[in-house]
Design an enzyme around this catalytic site. Structure first.
Site, PDB file in Angstrom:
ATOM      1  N   ASP A  23      13.217   7.095   9.835  1.00  0.00           N
ATOM      2  CA  ASP A  23      12.197   7.320   9.002  1.00  0.00           C
ATOM      3  C   ASP A  23      11.511   5.925   8.590  1.00  0.00           C
ATOM      4  O   ASP A  23      12.280   4.950   8.035  1.00  0.00           O
ATOM      5  CB  ASP A  23      12.512   7.869   7.592  1.00  0.00           C
ATOM      6  CG  ASP A  23      13.497   9.288   7.912  1.00  0.00           C
ATOM      7  OD1 ASP A  23      13.537   9.420   9.258  1.00  0.00           O
ATOM      8  OD2 ASP A  23      13.534   9.961   6.969  1.00  0.00           O
ATOM      9  N   GLN A  39      14.314   3.227   8.010  1.00  0.00           N
ATOM     10  CA  GLN A  39      15.658   3.293   8.070  1.00  0.00           C
ATOM     11  C   GLN A  39      16.223   2.715   9.348  1.00  0.00           C
ATOM     12  O   GLN A  39      15.587   2.608  10.345  1.00  0.00           O
ATOM     13  CB  GLN A  39      15.995   4.784   8.254  1.00  0.00           C
ATOM     14  CG  GLN A  39      15.871   5.727   6.973  1.00  0.00           C
ATOM     15  CD  GLN A  39      17.114   5.765   6.408  1.00  0.00           C
ATOM     16  OE1 GLN A  39      18.166   6.585   6.605  1.00  0.00           O
ATOM     17  NE2 GLN A  39      17.175   4.787   5.161  1.00  0.00           N
ATOM     18  N   TYR A  83      19.171   5.604   2.008  1.00  0.00           N
ATOM     19  CA  TYR A  83      18.356   6.635   2.537  1.00  0.00           C
ATOM     20  C   TYR A  83      16.985   6.478   2.299  1.00  0.00           C
ATOM     21  O   TYR A  83      16.610   5.545   1.618  1.00  0.00           O
ATOM     22  CB  TYR A  83      18.979   8.077   2.381  1.00  0.00           C
ATOM     23  CG  TYR A  83      20.153   8.653   3.310  1.00  0.00           C
ATOM     24  CD1 TYR A  83      20.842   7.717   3.939  1.00  0.00           C
ATOM     25  CD2 TYR A  83      20.358   9.696   3.461  1.00  0.00           C
ATOM     26  CE1 TYR A  83      21.886   7.981   4.790  1.00  0.00           C
ATOM     27  CE2 TYR A  83      21.583  10.257   4.107  1.00  0.00           C
ATOM     28  CZ  TYR A  83      22.297   9.309   4.843  1.00  0.00           C
ATOM     29  OH  TYR A  83      23.398   9.762   5.595  1.00  0.00           O
TER      30      TYR A  83
END
Length: 449
Positions: A23, A39, A83
């Site tokens: 991501d 990420q 995250y």
């Protein structure tokens, strides 16, 4: 450009130097740079390593610097992964919000129990050096109807307040978004939720923004029913028009490889979107994994709205500076081109464009189809389709192992990875004449590890 076992580094798409990328995060313009966080699992190309954030920056979106890994899972509140999240500029500081993932030991399903989803706030003055981490939301701060799956904060300022939207999964396995507001970026108050009945079990990577006077909510829903001409991937990414309720979900990209997009506003007011040029839980693969790295990001795309509020995506205008010489490809002609290249054409009827006789792009006047006829060329990819009301033009950005296809002014987009044997491919056209531009690659410098 160096090929290894027939695969090479791309020239127009940001890839990890080694390891796994997914991501895009923290997209922003700050301190004279465009910042693209992502990420990042630097230790393993299959994504099984520790989940960090890597960082690219650029002053013009065509020359980039990789500064290295800037966020690590190094506190109790993010010990199992840094995250996804976002960034917002306030005064002389970039404020970053992300989900700190925690997995508890014991007998858990990690849906209803055993997972901590912490919203963590860090700041930076230069985009690289991060402050200490501060947890601003925990599971106890989310509504009782939520499961442990709440993540991916997107923060913006509007109406004199800070706003945050989070993606969530309810205990009844319904996807939704949660809204919070704040006066100081640290204390957040829950304001409500929004959802659509029977529309997936989890909504990831939410993003709320305005374009052309309309408000939109972008989400990446998981668990949608699949059809021949929509929702064809394992998971989807798309947007709702949200002027008055959530209506008209439209997929951002109809191709094989697109997920978890995020938008931001450029200094000149343009809305820019970047997505993960990949997807989880897919049946197809990427041969670069054997070389120690996997996945890339899409090129930055400008987002505009037509008169009906339909969003259009097109490559950022800065990429025009990469054009070199051009040549004409006539109807019925075959030509050899060197990647990367760009193909543009007006459309006046049905057509077929073929790459090496192994990948066909076909428009029959109603349905556009991206079709691999060679398994190795697509590394397991097969066919993706979309119903188009019309198709006035087509533009293709062909990198060394990816295609981005923009149809009808960018109202419909297809993205896919493909794997030719080398940087020279044969292109043929039937029912269409195209202009082909050779492109110079972006400059990428590696400052970090």
């Amino acid at each position: 450009m160096s090929f290894v076992n027939g695969k090479c580094r791309q020239q127009l798409h940001l890839e990890p130097p080694m390891g796994w990328l997914n991501d895009p995060n923290g997209l922003s313009f700050f301190g004279g740079y465009y910042h693209v966080y992502f990420q990042y699992s630097p230790d393993n190309a299959d994504g099984s390593g520790k989940k960090c954030w890597g960082h690219y920056r650029s002053c013009d979106m065509i020359s980039w610097e990789f500064t290295g890994t800037v966020l690590f899972p190094d506190t109790p509140d993010d010990k199992d992964g840094v995250y996804s999240g976002s960034a917002v500029v306030y005064d002389d500081t970039l404020h970053i919000f992300y989900t700190g993932n925690v997995k508890e030991e014991g007998e858990h399903d990690y849906i209803t129990s055993g997972r901590g989803a912490n919203v963590i706030h860090v700041t930076t003055k230069d985009g690289v050096t991060m402050s200490q981490k501060k947890t601003v939301l925990r599971n106890s701060d989310y509504p009782d109807f939520c499961s442990c799956h709440v993540r991916d904060p997107k923060v913006w300022r509007e109406g004199g307040k800070w706003h945050m939207v989070l993606g969530a999964r309810t205990l009844l396995n319904k996807g939704c978004v949660l809204f919070y507001t704040s006066d100081d970026l640290d204390k957040w108050e829950y304001m409500g939720t929004d959802s659509v009945p029977d529309f997936g079990y989890m909504w990831e990577c939410p993003d709320m923004f305005t374009v052309g006077g309309h408000r939109y909510l972008s989400v990446s829903p998981q668990g949608l029913e699949h059809y021949e001409t929509k929702n064809q991937n394992a998971f989807q990414s798309g947007y709702f028009l949200s002027d008055s309720g959530l209506t008209d979900f439209t997929e951002w990209d109809m191709g094989f490889d697109f997920y978890a997009p995020q938008t931001f506003e450029a200094p000149d007011g343009r809305r820019i979107i970047i997505g993960w040029f990949g997807i989880g839980d897919s049946a197809y693969t990427n041969p670069t994994t054997a070389l120690g790295y996997q996945h890339c990001l899409t090129i930055p795309r400008e987002v505009t709205a037509d008169e009906k509020g339909r969003l259009m995506q097109n490559p950022v205008r800065e990429l025009l500076e990469l054009r070199k010489e051009s040549r004409h490809l006539s109807n019925g002609e075959t030509a050899e081109i060197t990647l990367p290249s760009e193909l543009t054409a007006d459309v006046h009827g049905s057509f077929k464009i073929s790459f090496d006789g192994k990948l066909d792009l076909v428009w029959d006047g109603k349905i556009f189809e991206l079709r691999f006829t060679d398994n190795k060329y697509g590394s397991g990819r097969t066919t993706r389709k979309a119903v188009l009301d019309k198709c006035s033009d087509i533009s293709i950005i062909a990198d060394t192992s990816s295609l981005e296809i923009y149809l009808d002014g960018g109202r419909t987009v297809f993205g896919t990875r493909f794997y030719p044997d080398n940087e020279r491919v044969t292109v043929s056209a039937e029912g269409i004449s195209a202009e082909i531009f050779s492109l110079r690659g972006m400059e990428v410098k590696y400052l970090g590890e």
